[in-house]
Design an enzyme around this catalytic site. Structure first.
Site, PDB file in Angstrom:
ATOM      1  N   ARG A 360       0.826  -1.210   0.000  1.00 13.09           N
ATOM      2  CA  ARG A 360       0.000   0.000   0.000  1.00 13.09           C
ATOM      3  C   ARG A 360       0.860   1.260   0.000  1.00 13.09           C
ATOM      4  NH1 ARG A 360      -0.896  -0.304   5.944  1.00 13.09           N
ATOM      5  NH2 ARG A 360      -2.810  -1.501   5.820  1.00 13.09           N
ATOM      6  N   ASN A 482      -5.240   1.907   8.395  1.00 17.88           N
ATOM      7  CA  ASN A 482      -4.809   2.059   9.779  1.00 17.88           C
ATOM      8  C   ASN A 482      -4.377   0.696  10.307  1.00 17.88           C
ATOM      9  OD1 ASN A 482      -4.508   2.435  12.513  1.00 17.88           O
ATOM     10  ND2 ASN A 482      -6.153   3.950  12.628  1.00 17.88           N
ATOM     11  N   ASP A 483      -3.080   0.450  10.232  1.00 18.89           N
ATOM     12  CA  ASP A 483      -2.515  -0.832  10.655  1.00 18.89           C
ATOM     13  C   ASP A 483      -2.892  -1.220  12.073  1.00 18.89           C
ATOM     14  OD1 ASP A 483      -1.043  -1.798   8.518  1.00 18.89           O
ATOM     15  OD2 ASP A 483       0.637  -0.461   8.918  1.00 18.89           O
ATOM     16  N   CYS A 484      -3.306  -0.243  12.837  1.00 17.33           N
ATOM     17  CA  CYS A 484      -3.520  -0.476  14.261  1.00 17.33           C
ATOM     18  C   CYS A 484      -4.981  -0.689  14.627  1.00 17.33           C
ATOM     19  CB  CYS A 484      -2.950   0.689  15.060  1.00 17.33           C
ATOM     20  SG  CYS A 484      -1.197   0.866  14.789  1.00 17.33           S
ATOM     21  N   ASN A 486      -7.135  -3.172  14.649  1.00 10.79           N
ATOM     22  CA  ASN A 486      -7.095  -4.628  14.461  1.00 10.79           C
ATOM     23  C   ASN A 486      -8.367  -5.244  15.028  1.00 10.79           C
ATOM     24  OD1 ASN A 486      -3.990  -3.849  15.788  1.00 10.79           O
ATOM     25  ND2 ASN A 486      -4.231  -4.336  13.627  1.00 10.79           N
TER      26      ASN A 486
END
Ligand code: BGC
Ligand code: NOJ
Length: 812
Positions: A360, A482-484, A486
């Site tokens: 990405r 937003n990798d965080c 989850n």
């Protein structure tokens, strides 16, 4: 407080105080060999991959920080000093670090001796060149002792830091004439070695660290330098280094210039040796010969300057505001080029061993550099797409050396596939090169599984279509941008990474950000289909359905929801105790103009202004999380106001800025842009802490302990997105499929500005006038004096120079 100043003429940031609030760095190299260099000459260099081919050693977490680099010790009597101040930190009579475009210069002066060290990577060369000029500016004779110093890394940046039982026994060097060769592991499996040379006879050398520094000394007081006498040590294991010793006698007014080369050489298996155990140095000698005089070095430096002049010449603005101009004309595109080269791998926050090229990230970075290096952008697209899976999903990263995808930093991020549509459409709009869509591109690097690139885009689009949740919104997977966030992770084990741990296999958690992304890039996909004569009915149906799903299930009353969690509960809603509103879905849904006619976009952005915006930028969420929410994951682990937990995540501020331009609110758009633009934060350097010439990933948000303090400079999608926001959406010069679209959205009180844009081989000198003080709307357009209907400048003949006159507002 400032620690330097912008020299716009020279395109340099000049640091005049070595004790910056953090090391302020620069990057050397634009092709395959790179160096990171701090304002005190710290840092390291590598060939292609900071993990697998690291030439020099660097220690993160060191105390004091940023020690280790390209050090030149000048011993003048009992005084020892460095042109870049460190590591001796001897007070200098003058200190300047000039970070320029792909080079850095250190100017130091002490007791009548002045030195200028220029570091860069010449074009087509796998080496750092260091030109060191030492001048006696006093009226007495000077007998100086010069010691160079670099420390070798044992190639693999990772094992170099951990496998000491092996490392301390395997180091090997060779010394011949004035060149020190580093050949650890060359005898067996490596086909590469490094060298450090100088274009002058030497009076001695050292290659063993403990001999040079001494076990009880540091970089700041090597025992050899203190003694003023080299030991001619030959490293066998332990820690190999390279240090030349040169006696420099200078009459008053005399100047001596030396050229040091820190190079990387590959030899084919059958050409590795000159004789038993002796490296074949032919290529090294050829490289050294290329730069054996200062004239040759200066010519190589001039070549880089010419390149940058050309690259930056593609887009030059003159607004009358020097800060805007220097961001747009110099530093923002420069940072975009660096992110193109590095992705998120090597900076003073990215250790170079953790991350390769993100799927990405690299797709988004492309919108920042495609206008500068379109051919390289083309190759990058093919490289990225080659790692895609057949179902459209993607490895989250690939390693630049092998170009193979890997799962080292996780997978199943459901936003990944859609970014490929963004990059490919941006490439075609810039270049008009439709042939890229016909390129045969493998899946998972397996040539037996290949379709044309257009087929990859179809699979990207369909990946979302095939992965919808209960509300008809896109499933989030491990996380979206937003990798965080989850939502399927449920981690309670501190020893596992949120990025790679097993997820629950839920098909409930949905993302409103991906929904906006799907509408925005889905429309782009439809446009590509139309132009290829591919039927679009089904795709359009899917996009319409998504818009409906967002309106029906994604609206919280005053803003767009962020997601639905594993249990199907809303995320980013007034119903939530914390994090009631998030930025990403406001940005993407407004960029996609979902519900614009009904006023949803306006309302959402008003809520952003009210809840998320602050003096330093727009925070990611509000209120910040103050406790760990297991069903949300990493986002709630960060202290309030930092990183993804209500930090000002600069990457997504431009989404809101672009959203504002869709509403025609030019004052607001530029205001937001200025809040995070580094040149506008220069005066606050002490608080901001990071370099005032490049964006940082994050500025601490309003809920933080120290709002306004930035972290993680350089390698961030912020560069590309802010480039898009300012150059295309605010200043309004946007590449389209059929020409240059002119669609500014500026503050009402702007009455005139000019942009020069090189586009598809022609030059456009664009003057934009705003006589009636509007933000948006082109009322007349003329190309070379001829009126043109609408707001698209048709493509003009290659090499032509065209005058474009634009008037905003009501008919004048
Ligand atoms: C960071 C993210 C980053 C991710 C990389 C997380 O710890 O907060 O910003 O994208 O790691 O894998
Ligand atoms: C940094 C990562 O490189 C990027 O991929 C991600 O989207 C952001 N952090 C937000 O988490």
């Amino acid at each position: 407080m400032k620690f330097g100043y912008f020299d716009d003429e020279a395109r340099e940031y000049v640091i005049t105080e070595p004790k910056t609030p953090y090391p302020w760095i620069n990057y050397l190299g634009n092709e395959e060999f790179f160096g990171l260099v701090s304002n005190t000459a710290g840092g390291y260099c590598f060939y292609k991959d900071a993990k697998f081919r690291r030439l020099t050693r660097y220690r993160f977490n060191n105390v004091p920080m940023d020690v280790g680099g390209r050090y030149y010790y000048i011993k003048d009597g009992d005084t020892v000093w460095n042109p870049g101040w460190k590591p001796t930190q001897t007070d200098l009579d003058k200190y300047e670090c000039r970070h320029g475009l792909s080079y850095s210069k250190f100017i130091g002066e002490k007791d009548g001796v002045s030195s200028e060290l220029t570091c860069f990577v010449p074009k087509g060369t796998n080496a750092e060149v260091h030109k060191l000029a030492i001048e006696n500016v006093s009226d007495v004779q000077k007998s100086l002792k010069l010691f160079s110093f670099i420390e070798w890394c044992l190639w693999n940046g990772m094992s170099d830091m951990e496998n000491f039982q092996r490392n301390l026994s395997c180091g090997e060097v060779e010394i011949e004439d004035s060149v020190i060769y580093h050949k650890t592991e060359y005898k067996e499996r490596r086909d590469h070695f490094a060298f450090f040379s100088v274009n002058a006879p030497i009076n001695g050398f050292d290659t063993d660290r403990e001999n040079f520094i001494g076990l009880y000394n540091g970089f700041e007081n090597p025992q050899v330098v203190e003694a003023g006498m080299p030991r001619n040590s030959v490293a066998h294991g332990w820690s190999p280094i390279a240090s030349h010793y040169i006696e420099v006698d200078l009459a008053p007014g005399e100047k001596r210039e030396l050229v040091f080369i820190l190079g990387y050489i590959e030899n084919a298996q059958e050409e590795k040796w000159e004789s038993k155990g002796v490296i074949n140095k032919t290529k090294a000698k050829a490289m050294i010969a290329n730069f054996d005089t200062t004239e040759k070095v200066d010519a190589a430096l001039a070549e880089i300057a010419t390149d940058w002049k050309r690259l930056l010449g593609v887009y030059q603005v003159s607004t009358g505001d020097e800060k805007i101009d220097r961001m747009v004309n110099i530093w923002n595109p420069y940072q975009c080029m660096v992110t193109f080269n590095m992705s998120r791998s090597a900076s003073f926050f990215e250790s170079g061993i953790g991350r390769g090229m993100g799927f990405r990230d690299s797709n988004q970075d492309l919108i920042g550099f495609v206008h500068q290096v379109p051919e390289r952008a083309r190759q990058r697209i093919i490289d990225i797409a080659s790692t895609q899976f057949e179902d459209g999903s993607a490895y989250h990263q690939y390693q630049p050396l092998t170009k193979r995808g890997n799962a080292d930093i996780g997978g199943d991020f459901n936003d990944d596939p859609l970014w490929l549509i963004l990059s490919v459409s941006a490439y075609i709009k810039e270049t008009g090169d439709w042939s890229i869509l016909d390129e045969s591109v493998p899946y998972d690097n397996d040539a037996s599984k290949a379709t044309d690139l257009f087929g990859h885009l179809t699979r990207s689009f369909n990946f979302t279509v095939n992965n919808l949740g209960p509300h008809g919104l896109p499933l989030i997977g491990r996380a979206d941008w937003n990798d965080c966030l989850n939502l399927n992770c449920f981690s309670s084990d501190p020893n596992e990474s949120f990025q790679t741990t097993n997820n629950k296999m839920g098909r409930t958690a949905e993302s409103l950000m991906i929904a906006g992304q799907f509408v925005l890039y889905g429309r782009e996909y439809v446009e590509l289909c139309k132009r290829r004569g591919v039927d679009t009915a089904e795709a359009e149906k899917q996009i319409d359905a998504m818009i409906e799903a967002v309106k029906n299930y994604g609206w919280d009353g005053d803003w767009f929801l962020r997601a639905y969690d594993y249990y199907g509960k809303p995320v980013g809603s007034k119903e939530n105790e914390e994090a009631q509103i998030f930025i990403e879905s406001q940005g993407f849904c407004t960029m996609a103009e979902i519900g614009k006619e009904e006023g949803l976009c306006e309302k959402a952005l008003d809520s952003v202004a009210e809840r998320l915006a602050c003096e330093h930028g727009i925070v990611l969420n509000n209120p910040a999380f103050t406790k760990y929410v297991i069903e949300y994951g990493e986002i709630s682990t960060y202290p309030a106001g930092y990183k993804e937990n209500a930090g000002i995540f600069c990457h997504n501020n431009p989404w809101v800025i672009i959203g504002e331009t869709k509403l025609g609110r030019g004052d607001k758009a530029l205001d937001y842009w200025k809040r995070i633009a580094p040149a506008f934060r220069e005066e606050k350097s002490e608080l901001h802490k990071m370099e005032p010439y490049v964006y940082s990933q994050m500025i601490a948000g309003k809920d933080a302990f120290k709002p306004g303090e930035a972290k993680n400079s350089w390698l961030t999608g912020t560069a590309a997105w802010n480039w898009a926001a300012i150059s295309q959406d605010i200043l309004g010069i946007k590449p389209g499929y059929d020409g240059l679209i002119i669609d500014p959205c500026v503050p009402k009180d702007w009455n005139k500005y000019k942009v020069t844009r090189e586009y598809r081989g022609a030059i456009y000198n664009i003057t934009i006038k705003n006589p009636s003080g509007v933000c948006k709307g082109v009322s007349s357009l003329a190309v070379n004096g001829e009126p043109v209907q609408g707001n698209v400048v048709p493509i003009q003949a290659a090499d032509s120079v065209n005058e474009v006159d634009v008037v905003l507002g009501g008919k004048s």
